[in-house]
Motif scaffolding. Structure first.
Motif, PDB file in Angstrom:
ATOM      1  N   SER A   1     -63.738  17.105  32.954  1.00 52.42           N
ATOM      2  CA  SER A   1     -63.300  16.187  31.747  1.00 52.42           C
ATOM      3  C   SER A   1     -64.589  15.754  31.022  1.00 52.42           C
ATOM      4  CB  SER A   1     -62.640  14.808  32.087  1.00 52.42           C
ATOM      5  OG  SER A   1     -61.277  14.958  32.588  1.00 52.42           O
ATOM      6  N   VAL A   2     -65.649  15.572  32.058  1.00 49.85           N
ATOM      7  CA  VAL A   2     -66.757  15.324  31.261  1.00 49.85           C
ATOM      8  C   VAL A   2     -67.545  16.478  30.658  1.00 49.85           C
ATOM      9  CG1 VAL A   2     -69.219  14.272  31.744  1.00 49.85           C
ATOM     10  CG2 VAL A   2     -67.437  13.355  33.069  1.00 49.85           C
ATOM     11  N   ASN A   3     -67.116  17.632  31.233  1.00 50.99           N
ATOM     12  CA  ASN A   3     -67.746  18.813  30.718  1.00 50.99           C
ATOM     13  C   ASN A   3     -66.811  19.058  29.167  1.00 50.99           C
ATOM     14  OD1 ASN A   3     -69.624  20.614  31.651  1.00 50.99           O
ATOM     15  ND2 ASN A   3     -67.996  21.670  33.316  1.00 50.99           N
ATOM     16  N   VAL A   4     -65.514  18.987  29.305  1.00 47.32           N
ATOM     17  CA  VAL A   4     -65.033  19.300  28.373  1.00 47.32           C
ATOM     18  C   VAL A   4     -65.260  18.284  27.035  1.00 47.32           C
ATOM     19  CG1 VAL A   4     -62.413  18.999  27.273  1.00 47.32           C
ATOM     20  CG2 VAL A   4     -62.912  20.132  29.561  1.00 47.32           C
ATOM     21  N   ILE A   5     -65.366  17.256  27.448  1.00 42.23           N
ATOM     22  CA  ILE A   5     -65.817  16.060  26.216  1.00 42.23           C
ATOM     23  C   ILE A   5     -67.066  16.476  25.535  1.00 42.23           C
ATOM     24  CG2 ILE A   5     -66.622  13.780  25.707  1.00 42.23           C
ATOM     25  CD1 ILE A   5     -64.481  12.770  27.953  1.00 42.23           C
ATOM     26  N   VAL A  31     -73.001  23.014  17.321  1.00 39.55           N
ATOM     27  CA  VAL A  31     -74.339  23.155  18.171  1.00 39.55           C
ATOM     28  C   VAL A  31     -73.839  24.359  18.958  1.00 39.55           C
ATOM     29  CG1 VAL A  31     -75.448  22.275  20.140  1.00 39.55           C
ATOM     30  CG2 VAL A  31     -74.952  20.622  18.516  1.00 39.55           C
ATOM     31  N   GLU A  32     -74.923  25.278  19.144  1.00 43.76           N
ATOM     32  CA  GLU A  32     -75.014  26.448  20.080  1.00 43.76           C
ATOM     33  C   GLU A  32     -74.295  26.067  21.506  1.00 43.76           C
ATOM     34  OE1 GLU A  32     -74.251  29.939  21.577  1.00 43.76           O
ATOM     35  OE2 GLU A  32     -75.131  29.706  19.608  1.00 43.76           O
ATOM     36  N   LEU A  33     -73.266  26.487  21.781  1.00 41.33           N
ATOM     37  CA  LEU A  33     -72.463  26.327  23.097  1.00 41.33           C
ATOM     38  C   LEU A  33     -72.906  27.121  24.299  1.00 41.33           C
ATOM     39  CD1 LEU A  33     -68.808  25.632  21.814  1.00 41.33           C
ATOM     40  CD2 LEU A  33     -70.657  23.967  22.545  1.00 41.33           C
ATOM     41  N   ASP A  34     -73.438  27.981  24.063  1.00 43.44           N
ATOM     42  CA  ASP A  34     -73.876  29.067  25.204  1.00 43.44           C
ATOM     43  C   ASP A  34     -74.749  27.999  26.139  1.00 43.44           C
ATOM     44  OD1 ASP A  34     -74.069  31.346  26.883  1.00 43.44           O
ATOM     45  OD2 ASP A  34     -75.799  31.818  25.775  1.00 43.44           O
ATOM     46  N   GLY A  35     -74.289  27.847  27.358  1.00 46.13           N
ATOM     47  CA  GLY A  35     -74.976  27.261  28.378  1.00 46.13           C
ATOM     48  C   GLY A  35     -74.856  25.749  28.278  1.00 46.13           C
ATOM     49  N   VAL A  36     -74.039  25.289  27.456  1.00 46.91           N
ATOM     50  CA  VAL A  36     -73.671  23.786  27.250  1.00 46.91           C
ATOM     51  C   VAL A  36     -72.889  23.295  28.357  1.00 46.91           C
ATOM     52  CG1 VAL A  36     -72.891  21.983  26.011  1.00 46.91           C
ATOM     53  CG2 VAL A  36     -74.753  23.219  25.101  1.00 46.91           C
ATOM     54  N   SER A  37     -73.195  22.462  29.218  1.00 48.03           N
ATOM     55  CA  SER A  37     -72.108  21.898  30.109  1.00 48.03           C
ATOM     56  C   SER A  37     -72.523  20.410  30.497  1.00 48.03           C
ATOM     57  CB  SER A  37     -72.173  22.793  31.267  1.00 48.03           C
ATOM     58  OG  SER A  37     -73.298  22.324  31.916  1.00 48.03           O
TER      59      SER A  37
END
Length: 281
Positions: free
Chosen positions: A207-211, A221-227
């Motif tokens: 859930s923390v990832n998804v939020i 914001v560029e999402l590649d690599g964002v977790s």
């Protein structure tokens, strides 16, 4: 060890104690779907289970070591996907959402606490209200158990109050707790319905990832690599850039390995450190 035991049972092979040939066959098959880091963890689990049971370690044999060397050459040891770190200006962009709603208050508190504390997503999800002590100075956090603390010794870290309203983790946490009812034993971060009702039960690590990913996507914001791990990586890299000594960073991040902590810092500085910057391109 559980995965190894399951595999041995399915293949009618002994798991404890086992032997080098069985271990090698298991590792080769595991390499068809798993990364080298997962394989290394599996080897450590097999070794620890055997030593704890008073058995000879089958993974210490020459045959298993040869297999591991071959797998390292084939698979490599670098992670396939590395969480991207971001700086404070990018963090502010992510936080530019409506923070007047219950979901907005929760997400701001979650993101800022994660960034400021360098906590793992599982640790954030497991926090109870009793684990937080808020004062004018900041937030005192008791982490009762973590990935790197298998004995459950626990740790206490601090997050100072921020200097700016938009990025102050203490202020954000106070705002979230003002709408988060419940007892001291309740989880800090709860689910929120689409209508803004704070629900029973807490968040999961996923859930923390998804939020974070949803808020980053909304901010373009560029999402590649964002977790969720990006928040931990961001703390380490930004603290290093600000001149914080590595020893002090590791006390907050609770890394046992200097090499692992340095990996975040070196990865973040790979472009700035490149000699190509002097080529006049």
């Amino acid at each position: 060890m559980r995965g190894f035991a399951t595999w041995c049972q399915a293949n009618d092979q002994p798991s404890l104690p086992s032997n080098p040939a069985v271990c090698a066959a298991f590792l080769v098959e595991l390499a068809e779907t798993k990364s080298m880091s997962t394989i290394t963890v599996a080897v450590a689990a097999i070794r620890d289970a055997h030593l704890a049971g008073g058995h000879r370690d089958p993974t210490g044999s020459r045959g298993v070591k040869t297999v591991m060397s071959g797998l390292r050459r084939r698979l490599g040891t670098a992670p396939l996907h590395q969480s991207r770190a971001f700086d404070v200006p990018e963090l502010k962009r992510i936080l530019a959402f409506d923070r007047a709603t219950p979901a907005g208050k929760r997400d701001a508190a979650l993101i800022l606490l994660a960034f400021a504390s360098a906590m793992r997503r599982s640790e954030l999800a497991a926090l109870t209200r009793a684990d937080l002590a808020l004062s004018a100075e900041g937030i005192r956090i008791t982490i009762r158990r973590s990935k790197a603390d298998q004995d459950g010794a626990g740790a206490v870290i601090g997050v100072p109050a921020g200097h700016h309203m938009a990025t102050d983790p203490l202020r954000a946490m106070r705002q979230w707790l003002s709408v988060r009812s419940g007892s001291k034993s309740d989880l800090v971060f709860a689910r929120v319905s689409r209508t803004g009702v704070v629900l029973a039960g807490g968040l999961t690590g996923q859930s923390v990832n998804v939020i974070l990913q949803n808020r980053a996507a909304a901010a373009r914001v560029e999402l590649d690599g964002v977790s969720a791990h990006s928040l931990r990586a961001s703390h380490i890299t930004e603290a290093s850039r600000a001149g914080v000594p590595l020893e002090q960073i590791m006390r907050t991040s609770r890394h046992a390995s200097v090499a692992v902590a340095l990996g975040y810092i070196r990865s973040a500085g790979v472009i700035q450190d490149s000699s190509a910057g002097a080529l006049g391109l």
